[in-house]
Design a protein around this motif. Sequence first.
Motif, short mmCIF file in Angstrom:
data_model
loop_
_atom_site.label_atom_id
_atom_site.label_comp_id
_atom_site.label_asym_id
_atom_site.label_seq_id
_atom_site.Cartn_x
_atom_site.Cartn_y
_atom_site.Cartn_z
N MET A 1 0.84 -1.20 0.00
CA MET A 1 0.00 0.00 0.00
C MET A 1 0.87 1.25 0.00
O MET A 1 2.00 1.23 0.45
CB MET A 1 -0.90 0.02 1.25
N LEU A 2 0.30 2.30 -0.46
CA LEU A 2 0.96 3.60 -0.49
C LEU A 2 0.98 4.16 0.91
O LEU A 2 -0.04 4.21 1.59
CB LEU A 2 0.18 4.51 -1.44
N ALA A 3 2.14 4.58 1.38
CA ALA A 3 2.28 5.00 2.77
C ALA A 3 1.84 6.43 3.00
O ALA A 3 1.22 6.73 4.02
CB ALA A 3 3.73 4.83 3.21
N ASP A 4 2.11 7.34 2.08
CA ASP A 4 1.93 8.76 2.37
C ASP A 4 1.03 9.44 1.33
O ASP A 4 1.44 9.64 0.19
CB ASP A 4 3.31 9.43 2.40
N ASN A 5 -0.17 9.78 1.78
CA ASN A 5 -1.08 10.50 0.89
C ASN A 5 -0.59 11.92 0.63
O ASN A 5 -0.87 12.51 -0.41
CB ASN A 5 -2.49 10.54 1.47
N ASN A 6 0.14 12.50 1.59
CA ASN A 6 0.65 13.86 1.41
C ASN A 6 1.65 13.93 0.27
O ASN A 6 1.68 14.90 -0.49
CB ASN A 6 1.30 14.37 2.71
N LYS A 7 2.48 12.92 0.14
CA LYS A 7 3.45 12.87 -0.96
C LYS A 7 2.72 12.75 -2.30
O LYS A 7 3.07 13.44 -3.26
CB LYS A 7 4.40 11.69 -0.76
N LEU A 8 1.69 11.90 -2.36
CA LEU A 8 0.90 11.76 -3.58
C LEU A 8 0.22 13.08 -3.92
O LEU A 8 0.21 13.51 -5.07
CB LEU A 8 -0.14 10.65 -3.42
N LYS A 9 -0.34 13.74 -2.91
CA LYS A 9 -1.02 15.01 -3.14
C LYS A 9 -0.05 16.06 -3.67
O LYS A 9 -0.38 16.81 -4.58
CB LYS A 9 -1.66 15.49 -1.84
N ALA A 10 1.17 16.11 -3.13
CA ALA A 10 2.16 17.07 -3.60
C ALA A 10 2.55 16.80 -5.05
O ALA A 10 2.68 17.73 -5.86
CB ALA A 10 3.40 17.01 -2.70
N ILE A 11 2.71 15.53 -5.39
CA ILE A 11 3.08 15.19 -6.77
C ILE A 11 1.95 15.53 -7.75
O ILE A 11 2.17 16.08 -8.82
CB ILE A 11 3.46 13.69 -6.87
N VAL A 12 0.71 15.23 -7.35
CA VAL A 12 -0.43 15.50 -8.23
C VAL A 12 -0.65 17.00 -8.38
O VAL A 12 -0.96 17.49 -9.46
CB VAL A 12 -1.70 14.80 -7.70
N GLU A 13 -0.46 17.77 -7.32
CA GLU A 13 -0.66 19.21 -7.42
C GLU A 13 0.47 19.87 -8.20
O GLU A 13 0.28 20.92 -8.80
CB GLU A 13 -0.80 19.82 -6.03
N ALA A 14 1.66 19.27 -8.21
CA ALA A 14 2.75 19.81 -9.00
C ALA A 14 2.49 19.60 -10.49
O ALA A 14 2.78 20.46 -11.31
CB ALA A 14 4.06 19.15 -8.60
N ASP A 15 1.94 18.44 -10.86
CA ASP A 15 1.60 18.14 -12.26
C ASP A 15 0.30 17.35 -12.27
O ASP A 15 0.30 16.13 -12.12
CB ASP A 15 2.72 17.34 -12.93
#
Length: 121
Positions: free
Chosen positions: A1-15
Amino acid sequence: MLADNNKLKAIVEADDSQTTVALAAAFEVSTKTILVHLRQISKVKKLEKWVPHELNERQREIRVETCFALLNRHTNEGTFNRIVTCDEKCILFDNRKRSASWLDPGSVPKQCPKRKMTLRK
Protein backbone atom coordinates in the motif's frame (compact mmCIF):
# COMPACT_ATOMS: atom_id res chain seq x y z
CA MET A 1 0.00 0.00 0.00
CA LEU A 2 0.96 3.60 -0.49
CA ALA A 3 2.28 5.00 2.77
CA ASP A 4 1.93 8.76 2.37
CA ASN A 5 -1.08 10.50 0.89
CA ASN A 6 0.65 13.86 1.41
CA LYS A 7 3.45 12.87 -0.96
CA LEU A 8 0.90 11.76 -3.58
CA LYS A 9 -1.02 15.01 -3.14
CA ALA A 10 2.16 17.07 -3.60
CA ILE A 11 3.08 15.19 -6.77
CA VAL A 12 -0.43 15.50 -8.23
CA GLU A 13 -0.66 19.21 -7.42
CA ALA A 14 2.75 19.81 -9.00
CA ASP A 15 1.60 18.14 -12.26
CA ASP A 16 -2.13 17.41 -12.35
CA SER A 17 -2.07 15.86 -15.82
CA GLN A 18 -0.21 12.69 -14.82
CA THR A 19 -1.86 9.39 -15.60
CA THR A 20 -2.66 6.77 -12.99
CA VAL A 21 -0.25 4.39 -14.76
CA ALA A 22 2.61 6.88 -14.35
CA LEU A 23 1.72 7.48 -10.71
CA ALA A 24 1.47 3.75 -10.05
CA ALA A 25 4.91 3.23 -11.60
CA ALA A 26 6.39 6.05 -9.48
CA PHE A 27 5.02 4.56 -6.24
CA GLU A 28 5.45 0.94 -7.36
CA VAL A 29 1.83 0.00 -6.66
CA SER A 30 -1.16 -0.96 -8.81
CA THR A 31 -3.34 1.58 -10.58
CA LYS A 32 -6.32 0.56 -8.43
CA THR A 33 -4.32 1.48 -5.32
CA ILE A 34 -3.51 4.89 -6.82
CA LEU A 35 -7.20 5.44 -7.62
CA VAL A 36 -8.16 4.60 -4.02
CA HIS A 37 -5.60 7.06 -2.64
CA LEU A 38 -6.60 9.78 -5.11
CA ARG A 39 -10.16 9.36 -3.89
CA GLN A 40 -8.91 9.60 -0.27
CA ILE A 41 -7.22 12.94 -0.97
CA SER A 42 -10.43 14.04 -2.77
CA LYS A 43 -9.06 14.33 -6.30
CA VAL A 44 -11.33 13.74 -9.29
CA LYS A 45 -10.43 13.37 -12.96
CA LYS A 46 -11.72 16.18 -15.16
CA LEU A 47 -11.33 16.69 -18.89
CA GLU A 48 -10.27 20.00 -20.37
CA LYS A 49 -13.13 22.27 -21.37
CA TRP A 50 -13.61 23.01 -25.07
CA VAL A 51 -13.69 26.72 -25.91
CA PRO A 52 -14.24 28.30 -29.31
CA HIS A 53 -11.36 29.85 -31.22
CA GLU A 54 -10.73 33.53 -30.63
CA LEU A 55 -11.56 35.43 -33.81
CA ASN A 56 -10.05 38.73 -34.82
CA GLU A 57 -12.20 41.56 -36.16
CA ARG A 58 -11.70 40.67 -39.84
CA GLN A 59 -12.64 37.03 -39.27
CA ARG A 60 -15.85 38.13 -37.51
CA GLU A 61 -16.73 40.42 -40.44
CA ILE A 62 -16.18 37.57 -42.91
CA ARG A 63 -18.47 35.27 -40.90
CA VAL A 64 -21.23 37.89 -40.74
CA GLU A 65 -20.96 38.56 -44.50
CA THR A 66 -21.08 34.82 -45.21
CA CYS A 67 -24.17 34.36 -43.03
CA PHE A 68 -25.98 37.21 -44.77
CA ALA A 69 -25.03 35.80 -48.19
CA LEU A 70 -26.34 32.36 -47.25
CA LEU A 71 -29.59 33.80 -45.89
CA ASN A 72 -30.12 35.84 -49.06
CA ARG A 73 -29.33 32.83 -51.22
CA HIS A 74 -31.84 30.73 -49.29
CA THR A 75 -34.65 33.26 -49.73
CA ASN A 76 -33.89 34.10 -53.40
CA GLU A 77 -33.14 30.66 -54.87
CA GLY A 78 -34.98 27.40 -54.71
CA THR A 79 -33.69 24.46 -52.71
CA PHE A 80 -33.57 22.00 -55.62
CA ASN A 81 -31.19 24.23 -57.61
CA ARG A 82 -28.46 23.61 -55.02
CA ILE A 83 -28.59 19.81 -54.74
CA VAL A 84 -25.35 18.19 -55.88
CA THR A 85 -24.74 14.49 -56.19
CA CYS A 86 -21.45 12.67 -56.63
CA ASP A 87 -19.96 9.22 -56.29
CA GLU A 88 -17.36 9.92 -53.56
CA LYS A 89 -17.86 10.10 -49.86
CA CYS A 90 -16.12 12.78 -47.79
CA ILE A 91 -15.93 12.44 -44.02
CA LEU A 92 -15.24 15.12 -41.47
CA PHE A 93 -12.29 13.84 -39.42
CA ASP A 94 -10.97 15.19 -36.11
CA ASN A 95 -9.17 12.77 -33.82
CA ARG A 96 -8.02 15.14 -31.07
CA LYS A 97 -8.56 14.02 -27.53
CA ARG A 98 -8.87 16.28 -24.55
CA SER A 99 -6.33 15.74 -21.82
CA ALA A 100 -7.47 15.04 -18.27
CA SER A 101 -6.28 16.48 -14.97
CA TRP A 102 -6.63 15.40 -11.35
CA LEU A 103 -8.38 18.32 -9.63
CA ASP A 104 -10.37 19.07 -6.51
CA PRO A 105 -14.12 18.45 -6.96
CA GLY A 106 -15.11 22.14 -7.07
CA SER A 107 -12.27 23.41 -9.25
CA VAL A 108 -12.65 24.40 -12.89
CA PRO A 109 -10.79 22.36 -15.54
CA LYS A 110 -8.30 23.91 -17.95
CA GLN A 111 -9.51 25.28 -21.26
CA CYS A 112 -8.27 24.22 -24.68
CA PRO A 113 -9.36 25.49 -28.10
CA LYS A 114 -11.11 23.19 -30.53
CA ARG A 115 -9.08 22.50 -33.64
CA LYS A 116 -10.50 23.31 -37.03
CA MET A 117 -12.34 20.48 -38.74
CA THR A 118 -10.72 19.34 -41.98
CA LEU A 119 -11.99 17.17 -44.78
CA ARG A 120 -10.27 13.84 -45.27
CA LYS A 121 -11.00 11.25 -47.89
